[in-house]
Scaffold this motif. Structure first.
Motif, PDB file in Angstrom:
ATOM      1  N   TYR A 150       3.026   8.001  10.190  1.00  0.00           N
ATOM      2  CA  TYR A 150       4.196   7.401  10.830  1.00  0.00           C
ATOM      3  C   TYR A 150       5.248   7.040   9.787  1.00  0.00           C
ATOM      4  O   TYR A 150       6.442   7.333   9.955  1.00  0.00           O
ATOM      5  CB  TYR A 150       3.780   6.150  11.614  1.00  0.00           C
ATOM      6  CG  TYR A 150       4.966   5.359  12.107  1.00  0.00           C
ATOM      7  CD1 TYR A 150       5.627   5.715  13.280  1.00  0.00           C
ATOM      8  CD2 TYR A 150       5.448   4.273  11.374  1.00  0.00           C
ATOM      9  CE1 TYR A 150       6.733   5.002  13.720  1.00  0.00           C
ATOM     10  CE2 TYR A 150       6.550   3.561  11.793  1.00  0.00           C
ATOM     11  CZ  TYR A 150       7.186   3.928  12.971  1.00  0.00           C
ATOM     12  OH  TYR A 150       8.293   3.222  13.392  1.00  0.00           O
ATOM     13  N   LEU A 151       4.822   6.400   8.696  1.00  0.00           N
ATOM     14  CA  LEU A 151       5.761   5.971   7.656  1.00  0.00           C
ATOM     15  C   LEU A 151       6.412   7.163   6.949  1.00  0.00           C
ATOM     16  O   LEU A 151       7.611   7.150   6.668  1.00  0.00           O
ATOM     17  CB  LEU A 151       5.053   5.061   6.643  1.00  0.00           C
ATOM     18  CG  LEU A 151       4.621   3.697   7.191  1.00  0.00           C
ATOM     19  CD1 LEU A 151       3.720   2.972   6.196  1.00  0.00           C
ATOM     20  CD2 LEU A 151       5.834   2.839   7.530  1.00  0.00           C
ATOM     21  N   TYR A 152       5.612   8.209   6.687  1.00  0.00           N
ATOM     22  CA  TYR A 152       6.167   9.422   6.067  1.00  0.00           C
ATOM     23  C   TYR A 152       7.219  10.048   6.986  1.00  0.00           C
ATOM     24  O   TYR A 152       8.296  10.440   6.530  1.00  0.00           O
ATOM     25  CB  TYR A 152       5.059  10.445   5.789  1.00  0.00           C
ATOM     26  CG  TYR A 152       4.458  10.343   4.410  1.00  0.00           C
ATOM     27  CD1 TYR A 152       4.976  11.089   3.357  1.00  0.00           C
ATOM     28  CD2 TYR A 152       3.384   9.512   4.158  1.00  0.00           C
ATOM     29  CE1 TYR A 152       4.429  11.005   2.083  1.00  0.00           C
ATOM     30  CE2 TYR A 152       2.827   9.416   2.900  1.00  0.00           C
ATOM     31  CZ  TYR A 152       3.351  10.168   1.860  1.00  0.00           C
ATOM     32  OH  TYR A 152       2.827  10.073   0.602  1.00  0.00           O
ATOM     33  N   THR A 153       6.896  10.145   8.270  1.00  0.00           N
ATOM     34  CA  THR A 153       7.818  10.758   9.232  1.00  0.00           C
ATOM     35  C   THR A 153       9.098   9.935   9.357  1.00  0.00           C
ATOM     36  O   THR A 153      10.203  10.485   9.372  1.00  0.00           O
ATOM     37  CB  THR A 153       7.142  10.900  10.612  1.00  0.00           C
ATOM     38  OG1 THR A 153       5.952  11.682  10.457  1.00  0.00           O
ATOM     39  CG2 THR A 153       8.053  11.565  11.617  1.00  0.00           C
TER      40      THR A 153
ATOM     41  N   ARG B  72       0.818  -1.210   0.000  1.00  0.00           N
ATOM     42  CA  ARG B  72       0.000   0.000   0.000  1.00  0.00           C
ATOM     43  C   ARG B  72       0.857   1.268   0.000  1.00  0.00           C
ATOM     44  O   ARG B  72       0.498   2.262  -0.632  1.00  0.00           O
ATOM     45  CB  ARG B  72      -0.924  -0.010   1.229  1.00  0.00           C
ATOM     46  CG  ARG B  72      -1.929   1.120   1.260  1.00  0.00           C
ATOM     47  CD  ARG B  72      -2.908   0.954   2.416  1.00  0.00           C
ATOM     48  NE  ARG B  72      -3.758  -0.212   2.237  1.00  0.00           N
ATOM     49  CZ  ARG B  72      -4.668  -0.629   3.114  1.00  0.00           C
ATOM     50  NH1 ARG B  72      -4.851   0.027   4.253  1.00  0.00           N
ATOM     51  NH2 ARG B  72      -5.406  -1.698   2.879  1.00  0.00           N
ATOM     52  N   TYR B  73       1.981   1.252   0.715  1.00  0.00           N
ATOM     53  CA  TYR B  73       2.720   2.501   0.931  1.00  0.00           C
ATOM     54  C   TYR B  73       4.095   2.593   0.274  1.00  0.00           C
ATOM     55  O   TYR B  73       4.657   3.684   0.207  1.00  0.00           O
ATOM     56  CB  TYR B  73       2.852   2.779   2.435  1.00  0.00           C
ATOM     57  CG  TYR B  73       1.535   3.219   3.006  1.00  0.00           C
ATOM     58  CD1 TYR B  73       0.981   4.446   2.643  1.00  0.00           C
ATOM     59  CD2 TYR B  73       0.815   2.406   3.864  1.00  0.00           C
ATOM     60  CE1 TYR B  73      -0.245   4.849   3.132  1.00  0.00           C
ATOM     61  CE2 TYR B  73      -0.410   2.794   4.367  1.00  0.00           C
ATOM     62  CZ  TYR B  73      -0.935   4.018   3.992  1.00  0.00           C
ATOM     63  OH  TYR B  73      -2.150   4.416   4.473  1.00  0.00           O
ATOM     64  N   TYR B  74       4.633   1.490  -0.212  1.00  0.00           N
ATOM     65  CA  TYR B  74       5.996   1.546  -0.766  1.00  0.00           C
ATOM     66  C   TYR B  74       6.085   2.555  -1.920  1.00  0.00           C
ATOM     67  O   TYR B  74       6.995   3.391  -1.949  1.00  0.00           O
ATOM     68  CB  TYR B  74       6.455   0.161  -1.234  1.00  0.00           C
ATOM     69  CG  TYR B  74       7.899   0.161  -1.678  1.00  0.00           C
ATOM     70  CD1 TYR B  74       8.915  -0.088  -0.760  1.00  0.00           C
ATOM     71  CD2 TYR B  74       8.258   0.429  -2.994  1.00  0.00           C
ATOM     72  CE1 TYR B  74      10.247  -0.070  -1.142  1.00  0.00           C
ATOM     73  CE2 TYR B  74       9.590   0.456  -3.387  1.00  0.00           C
ATOM     74  CZ  TYR B  74      10.573   0.202  -2.459  1.00  0.00           C
ATOM     75  OH  TYR B  74      11.898   0.232  -2.853  1.00  0.00           O
ATOM     76  N   GLY B  75       5.165   2.492  -2.843  1.00  0.00           N
ATOM     77  CA  GLY B  75       5.210   3.361  -4.027  1.00  0.00           C
ATOM     78  C   GLY B  75       5.155   4.838  -3.681  1.00  0.00           C
ATOM     79  O   GLY B  75       5.965   5.628  -4.174  1.00  0.00           O
ATOM     80  N   ILE B  76       4.212   5.214  -2.829  1.00  0.00           N
ATOM     81  CA  ILE B  76       4.086   6.648  -2.522  1.00  0.00           C
ATOM     82  C   ILE B  76       5.239   7.130  -1.638  1.00  0.00           C
ATOM     83  O   ILE B  76       5.679   8.271  -1.762  1.00  0.00           O
ATOM     84  CB  ILE B  76       2.713   7.001  -1.886  1.00  0.00           C
ATOM     85  CG1 ILE B  76       2.443   6.193  -0.622  1.00  0.00           C
ATOM     86  CG2 ILE B  76       1.596   6.819  -2.860  1.00  0.00           C
ATOM     87  CD1 ILE B  76       1.171   6.601   0.098  1.00  0.00           C
ATOM     88  N   LEU B  77       5.755   6.246  -0.778  1.00  0.00           N
ATOM     89  CA  LEU B  77       6.921   6.627   0.023  1.00  0.00           C
ATOM     90  C   LEU B  77       8.157   6.779  -0.867  1.00  0.00           C
ATOM     91  O   LEU B  77       8.984   7.656  -0.652  1.00  0.00           O
ATOM     92  CB  LEU B  77       7.195   5.590   1.117  1.00  0.00           C
ATOM     93  CG  LEU B  77       6.212   5.577   2.277  1.00  0.00           C
ATOM     94  CD1 LEU B  77       6.496   4.389   3.194  1.00  0.00           C
ATOM     95  CD2 LEU B  77       6.258   6.875   3.070  1.00  0.00           C
TER      96      LEU B  77
ATOM     97  N   GLU C  52       1.133   7.814  17.163  1.00  0.00           N
ATOM     98  CA  GLU C  52       0.544   9.090  17.562  1.00  0.00           C
ATOM     99  C   GLU C  52      -0.183   9.700  16.369  1.00  0.00           C
ATOM    100  O   GLU C  52      -1.139  10.443  16.513  1.00  0.00           O
ATOM    101  CB  GLU C  52       1.635  10.038  18.072  1.00  0.00           C
ATOM    102  CG  GLU C  52       2.251   9.542  19.364  1.00  0.00           C
ATOM    103  CD  GLU C  52       3.393  10.398  19.838  1.00  0.00           C
ATOM    104  OE1 GLU C  52       3.577  11.517  19.304  1.00  0.00           O
ATOM    105  OE2 GLU C  52       4.110   9.959  20.744  1.00  0.00           O
ATOM    106  N   LEU C  53       0.305   9.406  15.187  1.00  0.00           N
ATOM    107  CA  LEU C  53      -0.364   9.799  13.945  1.00  0.00           C
ATOM    108  C   LEU C  53      -1.027   8.545  13.397  1.00  0.00           C
ATOM    109  O   LEU C  53      -1.036   7.497  14.033  1.00  0.00           O
ATOM    110  CB  LEU C  53       0.676  10.303  12.932  1.00  0.00           C
ATOM    111  CG  LEU C  53       1.569  11.454  13.383  1.00  0.00           C
ATOM    112  CD1 LEU C  53       2.725  11.614  12.415  1.00  0.00           C
ATOM    113  CD2 LEU C  53       0.760  12.738  13.439  1.00  0.00           C
TER     114      LEU C  53
END
Length: 197
Positions: A76-79, A30-35, A70-71
């Motif tokens: 969390y992944l973006y941070t 879900r998140y690898y591409g956008i990260l 906390e988010l």
């Protein structure tokens, strides 16, 4: 679409905390591409970005029991990704400052026996750290640095892929940077404080 593809982030994260590898795979998918896109905009080096994301997801899995969001999961992944990139920038800036100061000092100073001795000491330190690398990594590093062989030449000689060679060299440089950073700083400070005679 699988059950995991339909789950909300909070549900996926709870499953991941329970050790569910499928939930982890779904988060990764879900998140690898956008990260990757986000990281590449900040740090346009494809291989480094891949390494950064590998560390982010590895950290997520290894520390899943201790992570408190906390988010949301996306936040969390973006941070985590941004923080790793900022750490790289910080270390590169420090390393460049050391190298620049050291190069400037060497250019402006006349050589003396004491300085040559300290340079030999530093070389011996580097050689000692290289000798502690895992055998395959050390061999590849030495073939690259001492024999000046290209990645392709090393790959052909060892019957491995050039990608493996590149990865091994990058990993060995990371290890050496970490282990030698303290020694190099001490050496530089000693030069700056005691070298001018």
């Amino acid at each position: 679409m699988s059950f995991y593809d339909l789950c909300e982030d909070s549900k996926l994260f709870n499953l991941l905390k329970e050790g569910d590898l499928n939930a982890f795979a779904a988060v990764h998918k879900r998140y690898y591409g956008i990260l990757y896109i986000h990281a590449y905009k900040m740090f346009p080096d494809r291989e480094e970005v891949k390494d950064i994301l590998q560390e982010v997801f590895l950290c997520l899995w290894n520390n899943r029991d201790d992570i408190v969001l906390e988010l949301n999961l996306k936040g969390y992944l973006y941070t985590a990704t941004r923080n790793r990139i900022l750490n790289i920038f910080k270390h590169q800036k420090i390393k460049l400052a050391y190298i620049s100061s050291f190069a400037s000092f060497i250019e402006n100073e006349s050589p003396c026996v004491d300085k040559q001795f300290r340079l030999k000491e530093l070389t011996a330190l580097i050689d000692a750290e290289v000798s502690l690398l895992p055998p395959q990594m050390r061999l590849i590093f030495e073939m690259s640095r001492n024999a000046n062989l290209s990645h392709n030449e090393i790959a052909l000689e060892l019957n491995i892929s050039p990608l493996t060679v590149r990865k091994q060299i990058n990993n060995s440089l990371k290890i050496l940077r970490m282990k030698l950073a303290t020694h190099f700083l001490t050496f530089l400070i000693f030069y700056l404080l005691h070298g001018r005679r």
